[in-house]
Scaffold this motif. Structure first.
Motif, short mmCIF file in Angstrom:
data_model
loop_
_atom_site.label_atom_id
_atom_site.label_comp_id
_atom_site.label_asym_id
_atom_site.label_seq_id
_atom_site.Cartn_x
_atom_site.Cartn_y
_atom_site.Cartn_z
N LEU A 71 0.87 -1.51 -0.08
CA LEU A 71 -0.29 0.26 -0.06
C LEU A 71 0.78 1.35 -0.21
N ASN A 72 2.28 1.35 0.03
CA ASN A 72 3.04 1.78 -0.22
C ASN A 72 3.32 2.49 -1.19
N VAL A 73 3.45 1.79 -1.99
CA VAL A 73 3.78 1.63 -3.60
C VAL A 73 3.51 1.40 -4.04
N TRP A 74 1.36 1.35 -3.94
CA TRP A 74 1.03 0.96 -5.04
C TRP A 74 -0.59 1.27 -3.76
N GLN A 75 -1.36 2.03 -5.65
CA GLN A 75 -2.71 2.07 -5.15
C GLN A 75 -3.19 1.25 -4.28
N SER A 76 -4.55 1.22 -4.62
CA SER A 76 -5.37 -0.68 -3.43
C SER A 76 -5.57 -1.55 -4.55
N ASN A 77 -5.56 -1.40 -6.14
CA ASN A 77 -5.83 -2.14 -6.99
C ASN A 77 -4.11 -2.79 -7.29
N GLY A 78 -3.30 -1.95 -7.26
CA GLY A 78 -2.27 -2.30 -7.55
C GLY A 78 -1.18 -2.34 -8.90
N SER A 79 -2.93 -1.06 -9.48
CA SER A 79 -2.79 -0.43 -10.99
C SER A 79 -1.65 0.46 -11.58
N ARG A 80 -1.62 1.09 -10.05
CA ARG A 80 -0.54 2.62 -10.11
C ARG A 80 -0.23 2.83 -9.38
N PRO A 81 1.21 3.16 -9.32
CA PRO A 81 1.84 3.65 -8.44
C PRO A 81 1.25 4.88 -7.31
N SER A 82 1.20 4.47 -6.08
CA SER A 82 0.03 5.33 -4.94
C SER A 82 0.59 6.56 -5.05
N ALA A 83 -0.41 7.38 -5.05
CA ALA A 83 -0.42 9.01 -5.20
C ALA A 83 0.98 9.27 -4.17
N ALA A 84 1.55 8.83 -3.39
CA ALA A 84 3.07 9.78 -2.64
C ALA A 84 3.48 9.24 -3.42
N TRP A 85 4.57 8.84 -3.85
CA TRP A 85 4.90 7.87 -4.64
C TRP A 85 5.06 8.67 -6.21
N ALA A 86 3.78 8.49 -6.86
CA ALA A 86 4.21 9.45 -7.73
C ALA A 86 4.62 10.86 -7.96
N ALA A 87 3.85 11.52 -6.19
CA ALA A 87 3.92 13.04 -6.52
C ALA A 87 5.19 13.42 -6.24
N ALA A 88 6.36 12.37 -5.21
CA ALA A 88 7.57 12.22 -5.13
C ALA A 88 8.78 12.82 -6.14
N ARG A 89 7.71 11.74 -7.14
CA ARG A 89 8.90 11.66 -8.27
C ARG A 89 8.87 13.57 -9.23
N SER A 90 7.22 13.56 -8.95
CA SER A 90 8.06 14.86 -9.94
C SER A 90 8.33 16.08 -8.56
N GLY A 91 7.33 16.07 -7.47
CA GLY A 91 8.04 16.89 -6.24
C GLY A 91 9.12 17.61 -5.59
N CYS A 92 9.81 16.23 -5.66
CA CYS A 92 11.39 15.78 -4.61
C CYS A 92 12.48 16.82 -5.72
N THR A 93 12.65 18.03 -4.92
CA THR A 93 14.19 18.87 -5.88
C THR A 93 15.14 18.36 -5.52
N HIS A 94 15.33 17.26 -4.47
CA HIS A 94 16.99 16.77 -4.22
C HIS A 94 17.41 15.38 -4.87
N LEU A 95 16.22 15.33 -6.22
CA LEU A 95 16.97 13.72 -6.78
C LEU A 95 16.37 14.09 -7.64
N THR A 96 16.85 13.22 -8.91
CA THR A 96 15.67 13.47 -11.27
C THR A 96 14.90 12.64 -10.19
N ILE A 97 14.08 12.58 -10.87
CA ILE A 97 12.67 11.57 -11.69
C ILE A 97 13.59 10.27 -11.44
N ASP A 98 14.43 9.80 -12.09
CA ASP A 98 14.78 8.72 -12.12
C ASP A 98 15.34 8.11 -11.20
#
Length: 204
Positions: A71-98
């Protein structure tokens, strides 16, 4: 000869508690190693949703611990990344998306290893041999090495990213104050899209 004899011993020839104890001996150092690697690559707290990594204390807890990581890494149905990790990919200013994706992959490998352990402990058909757990451990080792290899950005670069984020947020905030709302665009070669912000109190 001992090597082949070891693989010849299937899970059904051990009790459930014996299988669990064997798995815990392998898992025990992993949460600390993952946490240390993530902190070294990204020492800023509350920016990435890296969960607290726990070890099950009984065979019955393996499923619950695995589910909490799922539940930390996926949405409950397992089809997409969790909202927290999706936001972190675009919102983290310390690391690249990769680099954020690399850290996310390490947590996913931990979940997958817990799932391998659950199948072994429960002696599911087709998962009764210890070698499957060992393969999962090796896969996690590669993911751990990838996170360990993430270079720590110089303080000047981290500060520049932080200032950029602050300036961007101030600019968006001023637009919302002036007009009541604003539009943000997301570039994508396949399907670019845009969305409004400021029409609700969320994020204020």
């Amino acid at each position: 000869m001992p090597f082949f004899k070891e693989f010849a011993v299937t899970a059904k020839e051990r009790t459930k508690l014996e299988r669990f104890d064997r798995a815990m001996a392998l898992l025990n150092p992993i949460p600390g190693s993952i946490t240390a690697a993530c902190l070294a690559a990204h020492p800023v707290e509350d920016c990435l949703p890296v969960p607290e990594l726990l070890l099950p204390s009984t065979p019955e807890e393996v499923s619950d611990v695995a589910l909490s990581v799922f539940l930390n890494v996926w949405q409950s149905n397992g089809s997409r990344p969790s909202a927290a990790w999706a936001a972190a990919r675009s919102g983290c200013t310390h690391l690249t998306i990769d680099q954020v994706a690399t850290m996310n992959s390490l947590i996913i490998r931990w979940y997958q290893l817990l799932t391998d352990v659950r199948r072994y402990v429960d002696a599911e058909p087709g998962w009764t041999q210890w070698q499957y757990v060992e393969v999962g451990r090796e896969v996690l080792n590669h993911a751990l090495a990838a996170v360990t290899a993430i270079p720590l950005a110089p303080a000047s670069a981290r500060e520049a990213r932080r200032k950029w984020a602050e300036e961007y947020l101030r600019g968006v905030g001023s637009l919302i104050q002036k007009h009541g709302w604003a539009v943000q665009a997301v570039g994508d070669e396949g399907m670019p899209w845009a969305y409004t912000i400021g029409l609700s109190d969320r994020g204020h």
